[in-house]
Design a protein around this motif. Structure first.
Motif, mmCIF file in Angstrom:
data_model
loop_
_atom_site.group_PDB
_atom_site.id
_atom_site.type_symbol
_atom_site.label_atom_id
_atom_site.label_comp_id
_atom_site.label_asym_id
_atom_site.label_seq_id
_atom_site.Cartn_x
_atom_site.Cartn_y
_atom_site.Cartn_z
ATOM 1 N N LEU A 71 0.839 -1.195 0.000
ATOM 2 C CA LEU A 71 0.000 0.000 0.000
ATOM 3 C C LEU A 71 0.879 1.253 0.000
ATOM 4 N N PRO A 72 0.312 2.401 -0.334
ATOM 5 C CA PRO A 72 1.073 3.653 -0.225
ATOM 6 C C PRO A 72 1.514 3.911 1.222
ATOM 7 N N ASN A 73 2.644 4.543 1.389
ATOM 8 C CA ASN A 73 3.126 4.973 2.711
ATOM 9 C C ASN A 73 3.515 3.846 3.662
ATOM 10 N N VAL A 74 3.834 2.698 3.134
ATOM 11 C CA VAL A 74 4.272 1.614 4.021
ATOM 12 C C VAL A 74 5.798 1.547 4.093
ATOM 13 N N GLY A 75 6.475 2.312 3.234
ATOM 14 C CA GLY A 75 7.933 2.361 3.289
ATOM 15 C C GLY A 75 8.640 1.751 2.093
ATOM 16 N N LYS A 76 7.901 1.508 1.006
ATOM 17 C CA LYS A 76 8.501 0.869 -0.171
ATOM 18 C C LYS A 76 9.655 1.675 -0.751
ATOM 19 N N SER A 77 9.396 2.970 -0.970
ATOM 20 C CA SER A 77 10.428 3.790 -1.605
ATOM 21 C C SER A 77 11.648 3.937 -0.718
ATOM 22 N N THR A 78 11.391 4.111 0.580
ATOM 23 C CA THR A 78 12.501 4.246 1.523
ATOM 24 C C THR A 78 13.374 2.996 1.454
ATOM 25 N N LEU A 79 12.718 1.848 1.422
ATOM 26 C CA LEU A 79 13.429 0.576 1.373
ATOM 27 C C LEU A 79 14.165 0.414 0.040
ATOM 28 N N GLU A 88 13.909 10.788 -3.230
ATOM 29 C CA GLU A 88 13.059 11.285 -2.151
ATOM 30 C C GLU A 88 11.944 10.320 -1.772
ATOM 31 N N ALA A 89 11.680 10.228 -0.492
ATOM 32 C CA ALA A 89 10.502 9.514 -0.024
ATOM 33 C C ALA A 89 9.560 10.563 0.559
ATOM 34 N N ALA A 90 8.428 10.702 -0.039
ATOM 35 C CA ALA A 90 7.521 11.763 0.398
ATOM 36 C C ALA A 90 6.349 11.176 1.182
ATOM 37 N N ASN A 91 5.812 11.974 2.057
ATOM 38 C CA ASN A 91 4.768 11.494 2.953
ATOM 39 C C ASN A 91 3.366 11.636 2.350
ATOM 40 N N CYS A 151 3.546 8.767 -4.542
ATOM 41 C CA CYS A 151 4.769 9.507 -4.819
ATOM 42 C C CYS A 151 5.702 8.719 -5.732
ATOM 43 N N THR A 152 5.528 7.424 -5.768
ATOM 44 C CA THR A 152 6.358 6.646 -6.691
ATOM 45 C C THR A 152 5.514 6.303 -7.911
ATOM 46 N N ILE A 153 5.549 7.170 -8.901
ATOM 47 C CA ILE A 153 4.643 7.040 -10.040
ATOM 48 C C ILE A 153 5.246 6.160 -11.128
ATOM 49 N N CYS A 157 4.401 -2.403 9.584
ATOM 50 C CA CYS A 157 4.277 -2.954 10.935
ATOM 51 C C CYS A 157 4.829 -1.948 11.939
ATOM 52 N N PHE A 158 4.690 -0.672 11.614
ATOM 53 C CA PHE A 158 5.138 0.354 12.566
ATOM 54 C C PHE A 158 4.027 1.376 12.789
ATOM 55 N N GLU A 159 3.970 1.885 14.009
ATOM 56 C CA GLU A 159 3.046 2.971 14.332
ATOM 57 C C GLU A 159 3.816 4.278 14.224
ATOM 58 N N CYS A 188 8.377 -7.204 6.610
ATOM 59 C CA CYS A 188 7.682 -6.478 7.671
ATOM 60 C C CYS A 188 8.506 -5.257 8.029
ATOM 61 N N ASN A 189 7.982 -4.091 7.708
ATOM 62 C CA ASN A 189 8.712 -2.849 7.967
ATOM 63 C C ASN A 189 8.406 -2.367 9.386
ATOM 64 N N VAL A 190 9.410 -2.431 10.250
ATOM 65 C CA VAL A 190 9.221 -2.081 11.669
ATOM 66 C C VAL A 190 10.097 -0.888 12.050
ATOM 67 N N ASN A 191 9.773 -0.281 13.155
ATOM 68 C CA ASN A 191 10.621 0.788 13.684
ATOM 69 C C ASN A 191 11.914 0.210 14.247
ATOM 70 N N VAL A 220 12.463 -5.925 8.388
ATOM 71 C CA VAL A 220 13.336 -4.848 7.926
ATOM 72 C C VAL A 220 12.880 -3.560 8.597
ATOM 73 N N SER A 221 13.765 -2.609 8.656
ATOM 74 C CA SER A 221 13.349 -1.269 9.023
ATOM 75 C C SER A 221 13.844 -0.336 7.938
ATOM 76 N N ALA A 222 12.911 0.116 7.144
ATOM 77 C CA ALA A 222 13.263 0.996 6.032
ATOM 78 C C ALA A 222 14.002 2.221 6.564
ATOM 79 N N GLN A 223 13.534 2.702 7.703
ATOM 80 C CA GLN A 223 14.139 3.890 8.293
ATOM 81 C C GLN A 223 15.594 3.632 8.711
ATOM 82 N N VAL A 224 15.806 2.506 9.380
ATOM 83 C CA VAL A 224 17.170 2.152 9.793
ATOM 84 C C VAL A 224 18.059 1.979 8.565
HETATM 85 P P1 GDP Z 1 5.810 4.191 0.040
HETATM 86 O O1 GDP Z 1 4.644 5.059 -0.361
HETATM 87 O O2 GDP Z 1 5.354 2.825 0.436
HETATM 88 O O3 GDP Z 1 6.880 4.151 -0.982
HETATM 89 O O4 GDP Z 1 6.382 4.803 1.391
HETATM 90 P P2 GDP Z 1 7.665 5.744 1.647
HETATM 91 O O5 GDP Z 1 8.903 4.952 1.541
HETATM 92 O O6 GDP Z 1 7.549 6.960 0.788
HETATM 93 O O7 GDP Z 1 7.454 6.096 3.178
HETATM 94 C C1 GDP Z 1 6.354 6.871 3.616
HETATM 95 C C2 GDP Z 1 6.731 7.603 4.867
HETATM 96 O O8 GDP Z 1 6.932 6.676 5.950
HETATM 97 C C3 GDP Z 1 8.040 8.380 4.744
HETATM 98 O O9 GDP Z 1 7.884 9.610 5.411
HETATM 99 C C4 GDP Z 1 9.050 7.487 5.455
HETATM 100 O O10 GDP Z 1 10.103 8.236 6.019
HETATM 101 C C5 GDP Z 1 8.213 6.848 6.542
HETATM 102 N N1 GDP Z 1 8.728 5.532 6.963
HETATM 103 C C6 GDP Z 1 9.178 4.534 6.161
HETATM 104 N N2 GDP Z 1 9.586 3.482 6.897
HETATM 105 C C7 GDP Z 1 9.393 3.814 8.200
HETATM 106 C C8 GDP Z 1 9.628 3.138 9.451
HETATM 107 O O11 GDP Z 1 10.135 1.998 9.512
HETATM 108 N N3 GDP Z 1 9.278 3.810 10.574
HETATM 109 C C9 GDP Z 1 8.731 5.072 10.535
HETATM 110 N N4 GDP Z 1 8.406 5.663 11.681
HETATM 111 N N5 GDP Z 1 8.532 5.742 9.401
HETATM 112 C C10 GDP Z 1 8.841 5.139 8.242
#
Ligand code: GDP
Length: 361
Positions: free
Chosen positions: A9-17, A28-31, A35-37, A106-108, A201-204, A232-236
């Motif tokens: 789904l959108p905003n789950v962290g795909k682009s970040t990963l 860029e990963a946008a909120n 955003c990934t067209i 899998c993150f809040e 599973c994208n976790v904090n 995984v933690s996309a953020q990490v």
């Molecule tokens: P996409 O739409 O699935 O490609 O999602 P993005 O990679 O663009 O991420 C959406 C937002 O969630 C961005 O602001 C990321 O920084 C944030 N994000 C991604 N992974 C995590 C995570 O593991 N923890 C937290 N807290 N935020 C995350």
């Protein structure tokens, strides 16, 4: 090359990963959704210790790892199979992939909007899988109307009906228990839900070592299906790519994890296994290189990944198993012990084979 699509789904962290995977720290990963067209394609090298040892044995000037292609696929939304959002484009992109990494949030984080207003990993999985299944169901039904009129295609019709039943029940085509003949009959349809898949599973950061309730639920689902899931933690990962090797080690230590057991390395390896891939090597003083093929490929087909001429003009392959070469110490020693074999065009290449191809141009 073999492609793995990153879906979710959108905003789950795909682009970040994806960006971390391909170490493209500038993308860029946008909120916000969508955003990934355009599909982004990135090449990721596969970590491999055997490669380094082989390179050492031959004192190779150059060492080249094998790689997997990852495609970051635009956010799928509810209704995509009906063309909602960028649905049709998205599904077309998935169709071109050989395997699927399904990223599950899998993150809040209240600052990161969820398209359905709350975080629920299992619900998200259902949404995505339903869209994939509906798209497949459309394909299967269209094909069935053609095929059922032709008696010569009775086998295909039977396979299609099996798949239709499974999809109607809300399951994915790969759980339809098809035999090889049935799989071959429907292969041209390139069904989405027939592709091998794993969950990421994208976790904090604080859940990376242990997982959390949501990632455990996803892992349980994967286990029940006999499939894989990785933490995984996309953020990490996105932070790691900008750190020096020393700082990386300290950071991972503090999180209670290692590079190998979680995150991108684990994801790449899981994708490799899911795809049924193996590695063979070419090795000499100039270069030691790893090549990716599918398990079960014959020597000429394997040679074809290096160059089409190798496949077309294939005569034979001289082969040493990696373990034999390592134990012998040098190629000459292995040869003297009779461990180098000449193999013909029916030889099925094994994981770890070190190959030298003889061919006509
Ligand atoms: P996409 O739409 O699935 O490609 O999602 P993005 O990679 O663009 O991420 C959406 C937002 O969630 C961005 O602001 C990321 O920084 C944030 N994000 C991604 N992974 C995590 C995570 O593991 N923890 C937290 N807290 N935020 C995350």
């Amino acid at each position: 090359g073999l492609k793995t699509g990153i879906v979710g789904l959108p905003n789950v962290g795909k682009s970040t990963l994806f960006n971390a995977l391909t170490e493209d720290v500038n993308a860029e990963a946008a909120n916000y959704p969508f955003c990934t067209i355009e599909p982004n394609v990135g090449v990721v090298s596969v970590p491999d210790e055997r490669l380094l040892k082989l390179s050492g044995i031959h004192d190779s000037a150059k060492t080249v790892a094998t790689s997997l292609e990852f495609v970051d696929i635009a956010g799928l939304v509810r209704g995509a199979s009906e063309g909602e959002g960028l649905g049709n484009q998205f599904l077309g992109n998935v169709r071109e992939c050989d395997a699927i990494v399904h990223v599950v949030r899998c993150f809040e984080d209240e600052n990161i909007i969820h398209v359905d207003g709350s975080v629920d990993a299992l619900r998200d999985i259902e949404v995505i899988e339903l869209e994939l299944a509906l798209s497949d169901l459309g394909q299967v039904e269209r094909r069935l109307t053609k095929v059922s009129r032709d008696r010569k295609l009775a086998d295909e019709a039977q396979a299609l009906r099996k798949v239709q039943t499974v999809l109607d029940e809300g399951t994915q085509a790969r759980f339809a228990d098809l035999d090889d003949a049935e799989l071959a009959a429907i292969a041209p349809l390139n069904l989405l839900t027939l592709k091998p898949a794993i969950f990421a599973c994208n976790v904090n950061d604080d859940s990376l070592a242990t997982g959390n309730a949501m990632s455990e639920a996803v892992a349980a689902l994967a286990t029940e299906r006999g499939e894989g899931s990785v933490l995984v933690s996309a953020q990490v990962e996105s932070e790691l790519v900008s750190l020096s090797p020393d700082d990386r080690a300290d950071y991972l230590d503090a999180l209670g994890v290692t590079l190998d057991t979680c995150g991108l390395r684990a994801l790449v390896r899981a994708a490799y296994d899911t795809l049924g891939l193996i590695t063979y090597y070419t090795s000499g003083p100039t270069e030691t290189r790893a090549w990716t093929i599918k398990d079960g490929w014959t020597a000429p087909r394997a040679a074809g990944v290096i160059h089409g001429d190798f496949e077309r003009g294939f005569i034979r392959a001289e082969t040493i198993a990696y373990a034999d070469l390592l134990q012998s110490g040098t190629e000459k020693a292995a040869r003297d012990k009779g461990l180098m074999r000449a193999e013909g065009k029916d030889y099925v290449v094994k994981d770890g084979d070190v190959m030298l191809f003889r061919f006509n141009v």
